[in-house]
Design an enzyme around this catalytic site. Sequence first.
Site, PDB file in Angstrom:
ATOM      1  N   HIS A   1      -3.848  52.882  18.771  1.00 15.25           N
ATOM      2  CA  HIS A   1      -3.700  54.163  18.076  1.00 15.25           C
ATOM      3  C   HIS A   1      -2.503  54.043  17.141  1.00 15.25           C
ATOM      4  O   HIS A   1      -1.367  53.943  17.586  1.00 15.25           O
ATOM      5  CB  HIS A   1      -3.485  55.299  19.090  1.00 15.25           C
ATOM      6  CG  HIS A   1      -3.768  56.642  18.533  1.00 15.25           C
ATOM      7  ND1 HIS A   1      -2.899  57.296  17.679  1.00 15.25           N
ATOM      8  CD2 HIS A   1      -4.838  57.458  18.669  1.00 15.25           C
ATOM      9  CE1 HIS A   1      -3.421  58.459  17.339  1.00 15.25           C
ATOM     10  NE2 HIS A   1      -4.599  58.586  17.929  1.00 15.25           N
TER      11      HIS A   1
ATOM     12  N   HIS B   1      -6.986  55.824  11.719  1.00 19.67           N
ATOM     13  CA  HIS B   1      -5.752  55.832  12.511  1.00 19.67           C
ATOM     14  C   HIS B   1      -5.896  55.206  13.896  1.00 19.67           C
ATOM     15  O   HIS B   1      -4.904  55.125  14.627  1.00 19.67           O
ATOM     16  CB  HIS B   1      -5.265  57.279  12.670  1.00 19.67           C
ATOM     17  CG  HIS B   1      -6.195  58.091  13.521  1.00 19.67           C
ATOM     18  ND1 HIS B   1      -7.382  58.581  13.032  1.00 19.67           N
ATOM     19  CD2 HIS B   1      -6.130  58.439  14.824  1.00 19.67           C
ATOM     20  CE1 HIS B   1      -8.012  59.227  14.014  1.00 19.67           C
ATOM     21  NE2 HIS B   1      -7.271  59.153  15.104  1.00 19.67           N
TER      22      HIS B   1
END
Length: 151
Positions: free
Chosen positions: A74, A59
Amino acid sequence: MTPVTVTSPLTGRALPLTEVPDPVFAQAMVGPGTAVDPERVPGAAVAPVDGVVVSLHPHAFVVMDSSGHGVLTHLGIDTVQLDGEGFELMVAKGDTVSRGQEVVRWDPAAVEAAGKSPISPVIALDAVDGDLSAVVDSGPVRAGDALFDWS
């Protein structure tokens, strides 16, 4: 340090960090930057600078350029809770990457369907507010478009 232009790892719409639905990013506690609300189509997050992948998770990833600028991408908010489901790593930690090279493949629509925000902060690590200029925090962006200059 040599100034660097950080480019968008995603195609979508640029947003100011204050609109990220996470107080840690919204209050720039991780660092200054901007965010991208990605198109809801499967695709890849690409390297925002030339450099070495110094941190890699399904992620999120950090690419450090030759001047020591570390850029965090992110992918979504609270996406760590998805345990890597729906994310495919295209590189390994320690790999040298070129700006625009695929780092992680993902589907922002699937992230949203799982109840998470796909809004993706792009953060200048170890920077302070005055270090960034020409910050793009509104309007459409394509992967590879300039997001901010970091000096």
